[in-house]
Design an enzyme around this catalytic site. Structure first.
Site, PDB file in Angstrom:
ATOM      1  N   THR A  44       4.587   8.455   4.345  1.00 34.46           N
ATOM      2  CA  THR A  44       4.716   7.015   4.109  1.00 34.46           C
ATOM      3  C   THR A  44       6.101   6.676   3.575  1.00 34.46           C
ATOM      4  O   THR A  44       6.752   5.732   4.043  1.00 34.46           O
ATOM      5  CB  THR A  44       3.654   6.543   3.096  1.00 34.46           C
ATOM      6  OG1 THR A  44       2.366   6.907   3.573  1.00 34.46           O
ATOM      7  CG2 THR A  44       3.723   5.053   2.893  1.00 34.46           C
ATOM      8  N   THR A  45       6.582   7.443   2.604  1.00 36.31           N
ATOM      9  CA  THR A  45       7.896   7.204   2.018  1.00 36.31           C
ATOM     10  C   THR A  45       9.000   7.437   3.037  1.00 36.31           C
ATOM     11  O   THR A  45      10.087   6.878   2.924  1.00 36.31           O
ATOM     12  CB  THR A  45       8.094   8.100   0.785  1.00 36.31           C
ATOM     13  OG1 THR A  45       6.975   7.943  -0.091  1.00 36.31           O
ATOM     14  CG2 THR A  45       9.363   7.756   0.022  1.00 36.31           C
ATOM     15  N   TYR A 107      -6.703   0.834   8.815  1.00 36.65           N
ATOM     16  CA  TYR A 107      -7.005  -0.426   9.496  1.00 36.65           C
ATOM     17  C   TYR A 107      -8.363  -0.424  10.199  1.00 36.65           C
ATOM     18  O   TYR A 107      -9.150  -1.352  10.038  1.00 36.65           O
ATOM     19  CB  TYR A 107      -5.899  -0.818  10.501  1.00 36.65           C
ATOM     20  CG  TYR A 107      -6.117  -2.195  11.091  1.00 36.65           C
ATOM     21  CD1 TYR A 107      -5.890  -3.334  10.331  1.00 36.65           C
ATOM     22  CD2 TYR A 107      -6.582  -2.346  12.393  1.00 36.65           C
ATOM     23  CE1 TYR A 107      -6.119  -4.598  10.856  1.00 36.65           C
ATOM     24  CE2 TYR A 107      -6.814  -3.610  12.927  1.00 36.65           C
ATOM     25  CZ  TYR A 107      -6.589  -4.730  12.160  1.00 36.65           C
ATOM     26  OH  TYR A 107      -6.820  -5.971  12.675  1.00 36.65           O
ATOM     27  N   TYR A 133      -5.010  13.275   3.159  1.00 32.30           N
ATOM     28  CA  TYR A 133      -4.269  12.296   2.367  1.00 32.30           C
ATOM     29  C   TYR A 133      -5.134  11.057   2.198  1.00 32.30           C
ATOM     30  O   TYR A 133      -5.409  10.355   3.163  1.00 32.30           O
ATOM     31  CB  TYR A 133      -2.948  11.977   3.050  1.00 32.30           C
ATOM     32  CG  TYR A 133      -2.059  10.971   2.361  1.00 32.30           C
ATOM     33  CD1 TYR A 133      -2.244  10.624   1.016  1.00 32.30           C
ATOM     34  CD2 TYR A 133      -1.002  10.383   3.038  1.00 32.30           C
ATOM     35  CE1 TYR A 133      -1.416   9.714   0.389  1.00 32.30           C
ATOM     36  CE2 TYR A 133      -0.164   9.467   2.416  1.00 32.30           C
ATOM     37  CZ  TYR A 133      -0.377   9.131   1.100  1.00 32.30           C
ATOM     38  OH  TYR A 133       0.447   8.223   0.485  1.00 32.30           O
ATOM     39  N   ARG A 138      -3.438   1.617   0.625  1.00 29.08           N
ATOM     40  CA  ARG A 138      -2.686   1.347   1.840  1.00 29.08           C
ATOM     41  C   ARG A 138      -3.576   1.324   3.085  1.00 29.08           C
ATOM     42  O   ARG A 138      -3.288   0.588   4.029  1.00 29.08           O
ATOM     43  CB  ARG A 138      -1.586   2.396   2.042  1.00 29.08           C
ATOM     44  CG  ARG A 138      -0.337   2.161   1.208  1.00 29.08           C
ATOM     45  CD  ARG A 138       0.749   3.145   1.610  1.00 29.08           C
ATOM     46  NE  ARG A 138       1.981   2.925   0.876  1.00 29.08           N
ATOM     47  CZ  ARG A 138       2.992   2.168   1.304  1.00 29.08           C
ATOM     48  NH1 ARG A 138       2.898   1.546   2.463  1.00 29.08           N
ATOM     49  NH2 ARG A 138       4.085   2.028   0.577  1.00 29.08           N
ATOM     50  N   LYS A 161      -4.146  15.416  -0.902  1.00 29.46           N
ATOM     51  CA  LYS A 161      -3.249  14.538  -1.658  1.00 29.46           C
ATOM     52  C   LYS A 161      -4.069  13.317  -2.034  1.00 29.46           C
ATOM     53  O   LYS A 161      -4.470  12.532  -1.176  1.00 29.46           O
ATOM     54  CB  LYS A 161      -2.036  14.129  -0.825  1.00 29.46           C
ATOM     55  CG  LYS A 161      -1.118  13.149  -1.551  1.00 29.46           C
ATOM     56  CD  LYS A 161       0.027  12.680  -0.650  1.00 29.46           C
ATOM     57  CE  LYS A 161       0.877  11.623  -1.373  1.00 29.46           C
ATOM     58  NZ  LYS A 161       1.969  11.114  -0.518  1.00 29.46           N
ATOM     59  N   ILE A 203       2.748  15.292  -4.779  1.00 30.79           N
ATOM     60  CA  ILE A 203       3.649  14.851  -3.713  1.00 30.79           C
ATOM     61  C   ILE A 203       4.228  13.533  -4.196  1.00 30.79           C
ATOM     62  O   ILE A 203       3.537  12.527  -4.263  1.00 30.79           O
ATOM     63  CB  ILE A 203       2.902  14.727  -2.374  1.00 30.79           C
ATOM     64  CG1 ILE A 203       2.439  16.117  -1.909  1.00 30.79           C
ATOM     65  CG2 ILE A 203       3.804  14.087  -1.321  1.00 30.79           C
ATOM     66  CD1 ILE A 203       1.650  16.114  -0.615  1.00 30.79           C
TER      67      ILE A 203
END
Length: 295
Positions: A44-45, A107, A133, A138, A161, A203
């Protein structure tokens, strides 16, 4: 076992949004020198949502080349499509990555059974293990602890994560998944306590800016030295908070640029950090004793 201080690496970009591989090499060397224990590429980052398929592969491939085996690399390959996740994961499975970071499908909000089958199908198809994850803030969906425990029985799913910031989950997951399953925090603000309660590492977004201090925090917290770990974490507290003053990775990319490690590029729909937040990020960097590049 994946453990310790792992950076969710920003993807450096030029002002026009093109990936800067020169800056990527500089960032990798910076983390090698700072004690970071693994690189997460295209998470994501790393703005994975804005990378096309070929670009995504090229980014992971180039990171592996630049690292040259000097540091473990985890490839972010998750999406909200099982077929697309499979295709991307298979495409980079030939590379010297140590694991795949696979986010819960966002989504479309699958059921727990749907997520179980999604992760199992991917784990069955690739050589290296999966890191699950879970980031409900999000994705709009929460991977329940009971489902994580069920998935931990798969021979090619090795880690989680967890970015829920719900610390009560740590004991449940540790008891249910066993000692060999790696529990990683995905929330910098609670990562110290996460590790003190039995987590194996983090992380980290903060590690982009303060890698040596994050390494010290992980080393200390993982050995159960609460008072010392909390002192280190206090030094990072403002960074943990202000690096999320706007959507990640907007603030952290601004901070990395101020350190002289990367250019100003960020891709729409994300925008550069609003001027009103710059003083707060600078103050947090000063509190963490981060050196800025010359103006």
């Amino acid at each position: 076992m994946l453990a310790g201080s792992m950076v969710a690496l920003v993807t450096p970009m030029d002002a026009d949004g093109a990936v800067s591989y020169a800056d990527l090499g500089r960032l990798i060397d910076f983390h090698l020198q700072s004690g970071t224990q693994a690189l997460i590429i295209a998470g994501t980052t790393g703005e994975s949502a804005t990378l096309d398929h070929n670009e995504h592969i090229e980014l992971i491939e180039t990171a592996c080349e630049l690292a040259g085996g000097r540091m473990p690399i985890v490839a972010g390959t998750g999406s909200n499509s099982t077929a697309q996740t499979l295709a991307l994961s298979k495409a980079v499975d030939r590379l010297p990555v140590v694991a795949f970071l696979v986010v819960t499908p966002y989504y479309n909000k699958p059921t727990q059974e749907g997520m179980y089958r999604h992760f199992c199908m991917i784990a069955d198809a690739v050589r290296q293990p999966l890191i699950l994850y879970n980031v409900p803030g999000r994705t709009g969906v929460d991977l329940h602890s009971s489902t994580v425990i069920r998935l931990s029985e798969h021979g090619n799913i090795a880690s989680l994560k967890d970015a829920t910031a719900e610390l009560d989950r740590v004991a449940t997951l540790r008891n249910g998944c066993g000692p060999e399953f790696s529990l990683l925090s995905g929330d910098d603000a609670t990562s110290c306590e996460f590790m003190l309660r039995g987590g194996n590492g983090v992380i980290s977004v903060t590690a982009n800016v303060a890698p040596a201090t994050m390494r010290a925090l992980c080393d200390t917290a993982r050995t159960g030295k609460r008072a010392a770990a909390e002192r280190i974490d206090d030094k990072l507290r403002l960074l943990h908070d202000t690096l999320f003053v706007e959507s990640n990775p907007i603030p952290v990319k601004w901070a990395v640029r101020r350190m002289g490690l990367a250019g100003s590029g960020i891709r729409l729909p994300l925008t550069p950090l609003a001027a009103e937040h710059s003083d707060a990020v600078l103050a947090a960097m000063a509190a963490a004793e981060i050196e800025l590049a010359a103006a």
